[in-house]
Design an enzyme around this catalytic site. Structure first.
Site, PDB file in Angstrom:
ATOM      1  N   ASP A  31     -62.962  10.633  38.986  1.00  0.00           N
ATOM      2  CA  ASP A  31     -61.873   9.630  38.309  1.00  0.00           C
ATOM      3  C   ASP A  31     -60.841  10.833  37.602  1.00  0.00           C
ATOM      4  OD1 ASP A  31     -61.915   6.708  36.815  1.00  0.00           O
ATOM      5  OD2 ASP A  31     -60.427   8.281  36.120  1.00  0.00           O
ATOM      6  N   ILE A  58     -57.971  11.569  43.562  1.00  0.00           N
ATOM      7  CA  ILE A  58     -58.399  11.041  45.095  1.00  0.00           C
ATOM      8  C   ILE A  58     -57.481  12.029  46.141  1.00  0.00           C
ATOM      9  CG2 ILE A  58     -59.563   8.792  44.534  1.00  0.00           C
ATOM     10  CD1 ILE A  58     -56.930   7.612  45.465  1.00  0.00           C
ATOM     11  N   GLU A  82     -53.422   3.065  40.395  1.00  0.00           N
ATOM     12  CA  GLU A  82     -52.807   2.509  39.294  1.00  0.00           C
ATOM     13  C   GLU A  82     -52.822   1.141  39.705  1.00  0.00           C
ATOM     14  OE1 GLU A  82     -51.365   4.042  36.788  1.00  0.00           O
ATOM     15  OE2 GLU A  82     -51.902   6.104  37.427  1.00  0.00           O
ATOM     16  N   SER A  83     -53.020   0.256  38.408  1.00  0.00           N
ATOM     17  CA  SER A  83     -53.490  -0.954  38.660  1.00  0.00           C
ATOM     18  C   SER A  83     -52.451  -2.122  37.640  1.00  0.00           C
ATOM     19  CB  SER A  83     -54.997  -1.290  38.072  1.00  0.00           C
ATOM     20  OG  SER A  83     -55.089  -1.165  36.931  1.00  0.00           O
ATOM     21  N   THR A 132     -56.745  -6.219  46.317  1.00  0.00           N
ATOM     22  CA  THR A 132     -56.317  -7.248  45.366  1.00  0.00           C
ATOM     23  C   THR A 132     -55.847  -8.592  46.240  1.00  0.00           C
ATOM     24  OG1 THR A 132     -54.701  -7.776  43.562  1.00  0.00           O
ATOM     25  CG2 THR A 132     -54.266  -6.046  45.061  1.00  0.00           C
ATOM     26  N   ASP A 133     -55.969  -9.749  45.551  1.00  0.00           N
ATOM     27  CA  ASP A 133     -55.178 -10.922  46.262  1.00  0.00           C
ATOM     28  C   ASP A 133     -53.761 -10.640  46.172  1.00  0.00           C
ATOM     29  OD1 ASP A 133     -54.878 -11.193  43.310  1.00  0.00           O
ATOM     30  OD2 ASP A 133     -55.589 -13.107  43.636  1.00  0.00           O
ATOM     31  N   GLU A 134     -53.265  -9.930  45.365  1.00  0.00           N
ATOM     32  CA  GLU A 134     -51.763  -9.668  45.118  1.00  0.00           C
ATOM     33  C   GLU A 134     -51.106  -9.336  46.388  1.00  0.00           C
ATOM     34  OE1 GLU A 134     -50.004  -8.222  41.914  1.00  0.00           O
ATOM     35  OE2 GLU A 134     -51.697  -9.023  40.529  1.00  0.00           O
ATOM     36  N   TYR A 158     -46.663  -2.608  42.687  1.00  0.00           N
ATOM     37  CA  TYR A 158     -48.081  -2.486  42.737  1.00  0.00           C
ATOM     38  C   TYR A 158     -48.596  -2.961  43.821  1.00  0.00           C
ATOM     39  CZ  TYR A 158     -52.800  -3.883  41.791  1.00  0.00           C
ATOM     40  OH  TYR A 158     -54.203  -4.002  41.879  1.00  0.00           O
ATOM     41  N   LYS A 162     -50.720  -1.256  47.261  1.00  0.00           N
ATOM     42  CA  LYS A 162     -52.062  -1.823  47.528  1.00  0.00           C
ATOM     43  C   LYS A 162     -52.106  -2.081  49.103  1.00  0.00           C
ATOM     44  CE  LYS A 162     -55.435  -1.933  45.493  1.00  0.00           C
ATOM     45  NZ  LYS A 162     -56.568  -0.816  45.170  1.00  0.00           N
TER      46      LYS A 162
HETATM   47  P1  NAD Z   1     -58.002   0.287  36.089  1.00  0.00           P
HETATM   48  O1  NAD Z   1     -56.546   0.784  35.859  1.00  0.00           O
HETATM   49  O2  NAD Z   1     -58.673  -0.105  34.906  1.00  0.00           O
HETATM   50  O3  NAD Z   1     -58.685   1.691  36.389  1.00  0.00           O
HETATM   51  C1  NAD Z   1     -58.302   2.621  37.470  1.00  0.00           C
HETATM   52  C2  NAD Z   1     -58.896   4.056  37.441  1.00  0.00           C
HETATM   53  O4  NAD Z   1     -58.594   4.854  38.375  1.00  0.00           O
HETATM   54  C3  NAD Z   1     -58.934   4.800  36.028  1.00  0.00           C
HETATM   55  O5  NAD Z   1     -59.975   5.148  35.589  1.00  0.00           O
HETATM   56  C4  NAD Z   1     -58.151   5.744  36.504  1.00  0.00           C
HETATM   57  O6  NAD Z   1     -57.974   7.127  35.661  1.00  0.00           O
HETATM   58  C5  NAD Z   1     -58.399   6.144  37.883  1.00  0.00           C
HETATM   59  N1  NAD Z   1     -57.520   6.823  38.588  1.00  0.00           N
HETATM   60  C6  NAD Z   1     -56.111   6.531  38.629  1.00  0.00           C
HETATM   61  N2  NAD Z   1     -55.414   7.329  39.612  1.00  0.00           N
HETATM   62  C7  NAD Z   1     -56.280   8.291  40.167  1.00  0.00           C
HETATM   63  C8  NAD Z   1     -56.467   9.021  41.224  1.00  0.00           C
HETATM   64  N3  NAD Z   1     -55.460   9.488  41.744  1.00  0.00           N
HETATM   65  N4  NAD Z   1     -57.497   9.931  41.401  1.00  0.00           N
HETATM   66  C9  NAD Z   1     -58.792   9.473  40.770  1.00  0.00           C
HETATM   67  N5  NAD Z   1     -58.756   8.654  39.851  1.00  0.00           N
HETATM   68  C10 NAD Z   1     -57.651   7.749  39.527  1.00  0.00           C
HETATM   69  O7  NAD Z   1     -57.995  -0.433  37.189  1.00  0.00           O
HETATM   70  P2  NAD Z   1     -59.102  -1.610  37.542  1.00  0.00           P
HETATM   71  O8  NAD Z   1     -58.642  -2.997  37.006  1.00  0.00           O
HETATM   72  O9  NAD Z   1     -60.615  -1.293  37.042  1.00  0.00           O
HETATM   73  O10 NAD Z   1     -59.131  -1.866  39.166  1.00  0.00           O
HETATM   74  C11 NAD Z   1     -59.895  -1.114  39.901  1.00  0.00           C
HETATM   75  C12 NAD Z   1     -59.399  -1.518  41.355  1.00  0.00           C
HETATM   76  O11 NAD Z   1     -59.445  -2.566  41.512  1.00  0.00           O
HETATM   77  C13 NAD Z   1     -58.056  -1.059  41.899  1.00  0.00           C
HETATM   78  O12 NAD Z   1     -58.176  -0.395  43.018  1.00  0.00           O
HETATM   79  C14 NAD Z   1     -57.218  -2.400  41.850  1.00  0.00           C
HETATM   80  O13 NAD Z   1     -56.189  -2.382  42.427  1.00  0.00           O
HETATM   81  C15 NAD Z   1     -58.379  -3.386  42.204  1.00  0.00           C
HETATM   82  N6  NAD Z   1     -58.394  -4.764  41.570  1.00  0.00           N
HETATM   83  C16 NAD Z   1     -58.157  -4.897  40.228  1.00  0.00           C
HETATM   84  C17 NAD Z   1     -58.176  -6.228  39.773  1.00  0.00           C
HETATM   85  C18 NAD Z   1     -58.272  -6.724  38.296  1.00  0.00           C
HETATM   86  O14 NAD Z   1     -58.077  -7.779  38.133  1.00  0.00           O
HETATM   87  N7  NAD Z   1     -58.236  -5.423  37.621  1.00  0.00           N
HETATM   88  C19 NAD Z   1     -58.363  -7.371  40.659  1.00  0.00           C
HETATM   89  C20 NAD Z   1     -58.512  -7.083  42.172  1.00  0.00           C
HETATM   90  C21 NAD Z   1     -58.406  -5.680  42.546  1.00  0.00           C
HETATM   91  O1  DAU Z   2     -54.705 -10.569  40.999  1.00  0.00           O
HETATM   92  C1  DAU Z   2     -55.242  -9.282  40.972  1.00  0.00           C
HETATM   93  C2  DAU Z   2     -54.429  -8.538  40.075  1.00  0.00           C
HETATM   94  O2  DAU Z   2     -54.583  -9.060  38.446  1.00  0.00           O
HETATM   95  C3  DAU Z   2     -55.023  -7.153  40.228  1.00  0.00           C
HETATM   96  O3  DAU Z   2     -54.839  -6.487  41.344  1.00  0.00           O
HETATM   97  C4  DAU Z   2     -54.354  -6.101  39.239  1.00  0.00           C
HETATM   98  O4  DAU Z   2     -54.675  -4.722  39.217  1.00  0.00           O
HETATM   99  C5  DAU Z   2     -54.400  -6.736  37.710  1.00  0.00           C
HETATM  100  O5  DAU Z   2     -53.850  -6.025  36.637  1.00  0.00           O
HETATM  101  C6  DAU Z   2     -54.093  -8.332  37.667  1.00  0.00           C
HETATM  102  O6  DAU Z   2     -52.752  -8.345  37.763  1.00  0.00           O
HETATM  103  P1  DAU Z   2     -51.931  -9.507  36.809  1.00  0.00           P
HETATM  104  O7  DAU Z   2     -50.493  -9.115  36.773  1.00  0.00           O
HETATM  105  O8  DAU Z   2     -52.083 -10.755  37.411  1.00  0.00           O
HETATM  106  O9  DAU Z   2     -52.506  -9.135  35.502  1.00  0.00           O
HETATM  107  P2  DAU Z   2     -52.149  -9.355  33.959  1.00  0.00           P
HETATM  108  O10 DAU Z   2     -53.021  -9.206  32.960  1.00  0.00           O
HETATM  109  O11 DAU Z   2     -51.160  -7.971  33.906  1.00  0.00           O
HETATM  110  O12 DAU Z   2     -51.132 -10.445  34.017  1.00  0.00           O
HETATM  111  C7  DAU Z   2     -52.098 -11.816  34.063  1.00  0.00           C
HETATM  112  C8  DAU Z   2     -50.666 -12.890  34.070  1.00  0.00           C
HETATM  113  O13 DAU Z   2     -50.359 -13.108  32.748  1.00  0.00           O
HETATM  114  C9  DAU Z   2     -49.571 -12.508  34.816  1.00  0.00           C
HETATM  115  O14 DAU Z   2     -48.905 -13.877  35.252  1.00  0.00           O
HETATM  116  C10 DAU Z   2     -48.474 -12.126  33.821  1.00  0.00           C
HETATM  117  C11 DAU Z   2     -49.079 -12.836  32.434  1.00  0.00           C
HETATM  118  N1  DAU Z   2     -48.848 -12.228  31.449  1.00  0.00           N
HETATM  119  C12 DAU Z   2     -49.259 -10.566  31.202  1.00  0.00           C
HETATM  120  C13 DAU Z   2     -49.160  -9.908  30.167  1.00  0.00           C
HETATM  121  C14 DAU Z   2     -49.422  -8.461  30.030  1.00  0.00           C
HETATM  122  C15 DAU Z   2     -48.217 -12.524  30.257  1.00  0.00           C
HETATM  123  O15 DAU Z   2     -47.727 -13.728  30.143  1.00  0.00           O
HETATM  124  N2  DAU Z   2     -48.029 -11.983  29.050  1.00  0.00           N
HETATM  125  C16 DAU Z   2     -48.541 -10.455  28.754  1.00  0.00           C
HETATM  126  O16 DAU Z   2     -48.108  -9.727  27.878  1.00  0.00           O
END
Ligand code: NAD
Ligand code: DAU
Length: 352
Positions: A31, A58, A82-83, A132-134, A158, A162
């Site tokens: 990481d 990575i 980056e997420s 991701t579903d996005e 983003y 992905k």
């Molecule tokens: P996060 O942002 O919380 O964590 C990402 C991690 O990756 C961090 O620890 C960061 O330090 C590390 N990282 C970033 N760039 C890097 C690099 N170049 N090399 C090595 N490490 C690096 O993200 P998350 O929410 O835990 O998501 C993890 C994965 O799941 C992502 O690929 C994201 O697209 C996917 N995903 C997230 C969600 C969600 O709801 N959070 C849903 C579906 C898929």
């Molecule tokens: O669908 C999977 C994705 O879910 C992942 O791929 C992403 O990594 C993860 O961050 C997440 O994306 P979203 O954009 O859906 O998550 P977020 O929590 O940022 O926002 C959820 C919803 O809430 C979205 O419709 C935007 C809204 N929102 C978000 C924030 C931060 C608000 O209304 N207010 C806010 O302050």
């Protein structure tokens, strides 16, 4: 042993913690420790020789190659990315660099390593890409949920980055025969969720007396999955997924954002009532909408259930209650991550 990337972040750290609850197979965890990576998430593994943490990128072909040759993992699970959609709108560069270029270099290192393995080890090796579903874009109200066959229509920097990484993973299977698996999951929530995302942000803001920012009309729909269910799905796909296949992962929990925040407020009103007796709902504030905001996501996870027998264990009601309780019990963790850099981001995104 297996190698995971990005496992100091939200989902990756939950995956590593859960892994050691069900397995004693070692993990090498690579990481970069960006703002989203936090070794405190893994504090309970201190002294556990089965967990090897390596700080690195990575995209660093030499480092990844060295780790692969040294530890000889039977699988690589790629969480690193980056997420955060809002950050990708303010500055897409890091997303292109890590999610596309980084995944490319990782794939190159893994391809070379896999090519050096003896045939029996090549046959069992897996590269699992967490996506991701996005990537499927945005749904209308009446549209059926995303299936694995939906076309890709990513709308944010983003999701476009992905999508590009998913295509690279697919191409490495088709062209080079690399044994890959891809999962496309809906929105996760649960412990160790960085408080820039909707659910942990609103819990944190509620408890610190700040506004709960709702973008636009708050009627955007997301499909929520408790993070431990995502982890169990990844383990199952790693164990039994068909090579080259894509599996959608979701919780069958479509909710409008405003309903999610109202539910959070109701649970907080019960578990940690405000001193003035008012509901946390009075802190809800409508703010400017996200640019290009996707209206609705919904995942059809029936392939994963039908072919691999996976189902989520939590409903939204049980998972969200556990999550709120976790944040109430871990205010020290929240205090540590809401540092100077975090406050800077709030200034950029919400002003003031
Ligand atoms: P996060 O942002 O919380 O964590 C990402 C991690 O990756 C961090 O620890 C960061 O330090 C590390 N990282 C970033 N760039 C890097 C690099 N170049 N090399 C090595 N490490 C690096 O993200 P998350 O929410 O835990 O998501 C993890 C994965 O799941 C992502 O690929 C994201 O697209 C996917 N995903 C997230 C969600 C969600 O709801 N959070 C849903 C579906 C898929
Ligand atoms: O669908 C999977 C994705 O879910 C992942 O791929 C992403 O990594 C993860 O961050 C997440 O994306 P979203 O954009 O859906 O998550 P977020 O929590 O940022 O926002 C959820 C919803 O809430 C979205 O419709 C935007 C809204 N929102 C978000 C924030 C931060 C608000 O209304 N207010 C806010 O302050």
């Amino acid at each position: 042993m297996i190698l995971t990337t990005g496992s100091a972040g939200f989902i990756g750290s939950n995956f590593v913690l859960d892994w050691f609850e069900v397995s004693d197979e070692p993990i090498v965890n690579l990481d970069k420790l960006t703002y989203a990576g936090n070794l405190n998430n893994l504090a309970s593994l201190k002294g556990n020789s089965k967990h090897v943490f390596v700080k690195g990128d990575i995209g660093d072909f030499e480092l990844v190659s060295k780790l692969l040759d040294e530890y000889k993992p039977r699988a690589v699970v790629n969480f690193a990315a980056e997420s955060h959609v809002d950050r990708s709108i303010h500055g897409p560069e890091d997303f292109i660099q890590t999610n596309i270029v980084g995944t490319f270099h990782l794939l190159e290192a893994v391809r070379a390593y896999w090519g050096r393995l003896p045939p029996e080890e090549q046959a069992v090796f897996r590269f699992l890409h967490v996506s991701t579903d996005e990537v499927y874009g945005s749904l209308g109200k009446e549209d059926p949920a995303f299936r694995e066959t939906n076309r890709y229509e990513p709308n944010s920097p983003y999701s476009a980055s992905k999508a590009a990484s998913d295509h690279l993973v697919r191409a490495y299977h088709h062209t080079y025969g690399l044994p890959v698996l891809t999962t496309n999951c809906s929105n996760n929530y649960g412990p160790y969720h960085f408080p820039e995302k909707l659910i942990p942000l609103c819990i944190h803001n509620a408890l610190t007396g700040k506004p709960l920012p709702i973008y636009g009309d708050g009627q955007q729909i997301r499909d929520w999955l408790y993070v431990k269910d995502h982890c169990s799905a990844i383990r199952r796909v790693l164990e039994a997924g068909q090579l080259g296949e894509v599996y959608n992962v979701g919780g069958w929990n479509e909710k409008a954002n405003l309903d999610v925040v109202n539910t959070l407020c109701e649970i907080l009103d019960e578990l940690s009532p405000r001193a003035d007796g008012q509901s946390y709902k009075t802190q809800i504030t409508f703010v400017t909408d996200r640019l290009g905001h996707d209206r609705r996501y919904a995942i059809d996870a029936s392939k994963l259930e039908r072919e691999l027998g996976w189902k989520p264990a939590e409903t939204f009601e049980t998972g969200i209650r556990k999550t709120v309780q976790w944040y109430l019990d871990h205010q020290d963790w929240v205090g540590n991550v809401t540092s100077g850099a975090y406050r800077e981001w709030l200034g950029v995104q919400y002003g003031g």
